[in-house]
Design a protein around this motif. Structure first.
Motif, short mmCIF file in Angstrom:
data_model
loop_
_atom_site.label_atom_id
_atom_site.label_comp_id
_atom_site.label_asym_id
_atom_site.label_seq_id
_atom_site.Cartn_x
_atom_site.Cartn_y
_atom_site.Cartn_z
N UNK A 52 0.92 -1.17 -0.52
CA UNK A 52 0.15 -0.19 -0.12
C UNK A 52 0.89 1.85 -0.51
N UNK A 53 2.30 1.22 0.46
CA UNK A 53 3.40 2.21 0.36
C UNK A 53 3.22 2.53 -0.66
N UNK A 54 3.83 1.41 -2.04
CA UNK A 54 4.01 1.23 -2.52
C UNK A 54 2.83 2.02 -3.94
N UNK A 55 1.53 1.42 -3.26
CA UNK A 55 0.61 2.35 -4.54
C UNK A 55 0.66 3.79 -3.91
N UNK A 143 14.76 -5.70 -5.69
CA UNK A 143 14.69 -4.83 -4.55
C UNK A 143 13.52 -3.69 -4.98
N UNK A 144 12.22 -3.17 -5.59
CA UNK A 144 11.99 -2.06 -5.77
C UNK A 144 12.91 -0.66 -5.45
N UNK A 145 12.78 0.10 -6.01
CA UNK A 145 13.45 1.71 -5.10
C UNK A 145 12.65 2.43 -6.45
N UNK A 146 12.44 4.12 -5.50
CA UNK A 146 12.09 5.23 -5.46
C UNK A 146 13.47 6.03 -5.14
N UNK A 166 11.42 0.17 -1.04
CA UNK A 166 10.05 0.34 -0.66
C UNK A 166 9.69 -1.48 -0.75
N UNK A 167 10.08 -2.28 -1.39
CA UNK A 167 9.59 -3.31 -1.72
C UNK A 167 10.75 -4.54 -1.63
N UNK A 168 11.21 -5.21 -1.63
CA UNK A 168 11.56 -6.35 -1.36
C UNK A 168 11.10 -7.55 -2.41
N UNK A 222 2.89 -6.14 -10.38
CA UNK A 222 4.24 -7.13 -9.95
C UNK A 222 4.02 -8.05 -9.45
N UNK A 223 4.90 -8.99 -8.78
CA UNK A 223 4.12 -10.35 -8.26
C UNK A 223 5.36 -10.52 -6.75
#
Length: 239
Positions: A52-55, A143-146, A166-168, A222-223
């Motif tokens: 949810x933080x990513x969104x 890892x998704x990064x901003x 953001x997300x691993x 994404x998965x």
């Protein structure tokens, strides 16, 4: 005559002890299962909060996206010149792959997937900078990064000012783009931005679109390990 007090026999004591052990074992299994379920629920909730933080971050960035072509660097080489020409219309948003370029090569950032400029960058310390911020989303070893830069016509491969994980354990990331004015049906979603030139017999008509225009919407999917496949369609301002 005083009555004699009768005690427990050895067999009765052994039976009582065996029952106590059995009850304790069953209770431990129930307790262990409850603790395990609680831990799994907590892990799932943490992962949900991370997604949810990513969104929330992507939505906030796209809500403030600037319909501003990426500038020509004030110094250094311009890796986009071959794709758009010295005087050509430069795009406001770059996807992972576009006509004549790779975003990873242009930016020098492996796994780069989405790059654009947003406005509304708050400045509580009153630093001498614009409120424009260049933003990139990329995958770095799962890892998704901003990542972000202060927008000042710097070289396109300059290292970012900041990089936020953001997300691993993110896999199978896919972005699709819906051109402005297009009907949101399957055949009209594009895998690249800016749009590539298409042949006349293709079903999607991109006549009138210019490379600097923003899409009407972006689909992000994404998965993850815990949630499986997740997907959301994000509408851009004016879309």
């Amino acid at each position: 005559m005083t009555g004699r007090m009768r005690g427990f026999t050895l067999i009765e004591l052994m039976i009582a002890m065996a029952l106590t052990v059995m009850i304790g074992a069953v209770s431990y299994r129930f307790l262990d299962g409850a603790i395990s379920a609680s831990e799994q629920g907590s892990t799932m909730m943490d992962h949900l909060n991370s997604v949810e933080r990513v969104w929330s971050l992507i939505t906030a960035d796209l809500e403030h996206i600037a319909a501003r072509p990426l500038p020509t660097p004030a110094i250094g080489t311009d890796p986009l010149q071959n794709a758009f020409g010295a005087q050509g219309q430069r795009p406001a948003l770059l996807a992972e792959f576009g006509p004549g370029f790779s975003l990873a090569q242009v930016s020098g950032r492996e796994g780069a997937m989405l790059w654009f400029t947003r406005h509304g960058w708050i400045n509580p310390l009153q630093q001498r900078r614009a409120n424009l911020q260049r933003v990139m989303y990329r995958i770095d070893e799962g890892t998704l990064r901003r990542e972000y830069w202060a927008e000042r016509n710097q070289p396109l491969d300059e290292p970012p000012t900041g990089s936020l994980p953001l997300l691993e354990n993110v896999q199978n990331v896919r972005l699709r783009y819906l051109p402005a004015g297009a009907v949101p049906i399957e055949v009209q979603w594009l895998l690249t931005w800016p749009p590539e030139n298409r042949s006349a017999d293709e079903q999607v008509s991109l006549s009138g679109l210019q490379p600097g225009l923003l899409p009407a919407a972006i689909e992000v999917s994404f998965t993850t390990d815990y949630l499986g496949d997740v997907r959301r369609v994000l509408v851009l301002p004016g879309g």
